[in-house]
Motif scaffolding. Structure first.
Motif, short mmCIF file in Angstrom:
data_model
loop_
_atom_site.label_atom_id
_atom_site.label_comp_id
_atom_site.label_asym_id
_atom_site.label_seq_id
_atom_site.Cartn_x
_atom_site.Cartn_y
_atom_site.Cartn_z
N ILE A 139 -1.08 -3.99 -5.57
CA ILE A 139 -0.96 -2.72 -5.18
C ILE A 139 -2.10 -2.20 -4.81
CG2 ILE A 139 0.23 -0.36 -5.52
CD1 ILE A 139 1.98 -2.48 -5.63
N THR A 140 -2.40 -1.66 -3.58
CA THR A 140 -3.84 -1.31 -2.91
C THR A 140 -3.58 -0.16 -2.25
OG1 THR A 140 -4.10 -3.83 -2.97
CG2 THR A 140 -5.84 -2.24 -1.82
N ASN A 141 -4.55 0.74 -2.56
CA ASN A 141 -4.74 1.94 -1.32
C ASN A 141 -5.71 1.52 -0.35
OD1 ASN A 141 -3.20 4.19 -2.28
ND2 ASN A 141 -4.77 4.72 -3.74
N GLU A 168 4.77 3.13 -1.83
CA GLU A 168 5.45 3.40 -3.07
C GLU A 168 6.62 2.26 -3.38
OE1 GLU A 168 8.47 6.82 -5.29
OE2 GLU A 168 7.42 6.99 -3.32
N ASP A 198 -1.27 7.17 -1.49
CA ASP A 198 -0.58 7.45 -2.84
C ASP A 198 0.15 5.88 -3.13
OD1 ASP A 198 -0.99 9.97 -3.03
OD2 ASP A 198 0.31 10.66 -1.38
N ALA A 199 -0.48 4.84 -3.01
CA ALA A 199 0.18 3.49 -3.36
C ALA A 199 0.58 3.71 -4.82
CB ALA A 199 -0.75 2.57 -3.13
N SER A 200 1.62 3.19 -5.36
CA SER A 200 2.07 3.04 -6.68
C SER A 200 2.93 2.04 -6.75
CB SER A 200 2.71 4.47 -6.89
OG SER A 200 3.98 4.70 -6.42
N SER A 247 0.97 -1.10 -0.07
CA SER A 247 0.06 -0.01 -0.01
C SER A 247 0.97 1.23 -0.13
CB SER A 247 -1.01 -0.13 1.23
OG SER A 247 -1.80 -1.02 1.29
N SER A 251 -3.93 -3.66 -9.36
CA SER A 251 -4.19 -2.65 -8.46
C SER A 251 -5.67 -2.30 -8.16
CB SER A 251 -3.59 -1.36 -9.53
OG SER A 251 -4.75 -1.24 -10.51
N ALA A 277 -4.93 3.11 -6.73
CA ALA A 277 -3.35 2.81 -6.88
C ALA A 277 -2.77 2.88 -8.11
CB ALA A 277 -2.96 1.55 -6.17
#
Length: 211
Positions: A112-114, A86, A121-123, A84, A146, A150
């Motif tokens: 990849i998860t918010n 970068e 700012d998950a990326s 969650s 994602s 994300a």
């Protein structure tokens, strides 16, 4: 630990974790800034059940090499990387061998998860370094997924779901999901392809390349 910067060198060694990894943790859990390298090559981390690398919100994870394998579903998931925060990947191999009867998004190799659909700012950026390769494989689920806005940016690498699902998938629109370059087992959805790239089929795989 939160607020700390750590470099982990696998140094060609192999680590296997036999117990279940619980929800919200992995064999490696990153709450701060973590860089993983493999200076000798051949290093690996294996979760017999669950998640190999778990990175929390506001964390930074950079992976330059190594092999990361999740063999079976733990309490909920079988993932090589679940984040969650970068993430930057410039080298390495990520594998999920697990199977879940609960549906999709449980045994994807990279997720990849918010969390909780809030303004995080998950990326994920995958950009193989010169002389390095990135391979992402799930036997039964998405190679990369994602969720909740994300962002995902793919600049190269090889991606495969060995089952019937697509190799890469964005669950809820809102974040970027852009493929600039890479090779795929299944044809990527057109909306993921960058305007400056195109898709072609050759030798049994789909490739995305700059125009």
């Amino acid at each position: 630990p939160s607020g700390k910067s750590i470099t982990l060198d696998l140094n060609g060694k192999s680590i296997t974790f036999a117990d279940d990894t619980t929800n919200g943790s992995g064999v490696i859990t990153n709450n701060g800034s973590l860089t993983i390298v493999d200076s000798l090559g051949g290093g690996s981390v294996t979760a017999e059940k669950g998640i190999v690398i778990y990175a929390t919100a506001d964390s930074y994870t950079e992976i330059r090499g190594g092999t990361f394998i999740s063999k079976e579903v733990g309490p909920s998931y079988s993932r090589a990387l679940s984040s969650s925060g970068e993430v930057l990947i410039t080298g390495g191999s990520f594998v999920s061998e697990g199977y879940s009867g609960n549906g999709d998004n449980y045994t994807n190799a990279i997720a990849i998860t918010n969390l909780n659909n809030d303004n995080q700012d998950a990326s994920l950026t995958i950009s193989p370094a010169d002389g390095s390769t990135v391979t992402v494989t799930s036997e039964n689920d998405y190679a990369v997924s994602s969720r909740y806005g994300a962002d995902v940016y793919i600049h190269g690498g090889s991606f495969a779901c060995e089952g019937v699902r697509s190799d890469v998938y964005c669950f809820e629109p809102g974040g970027d999901f852009i493929i600039y370059e890479g090779t795929f087992n299944h044809e990527p959805y057109p909306e993921y392809i960058d305007d400056g790239s195109f898709v072609y089929f050759d030798s049994g795989e789909y490739s995305v390349s700059p125009i």
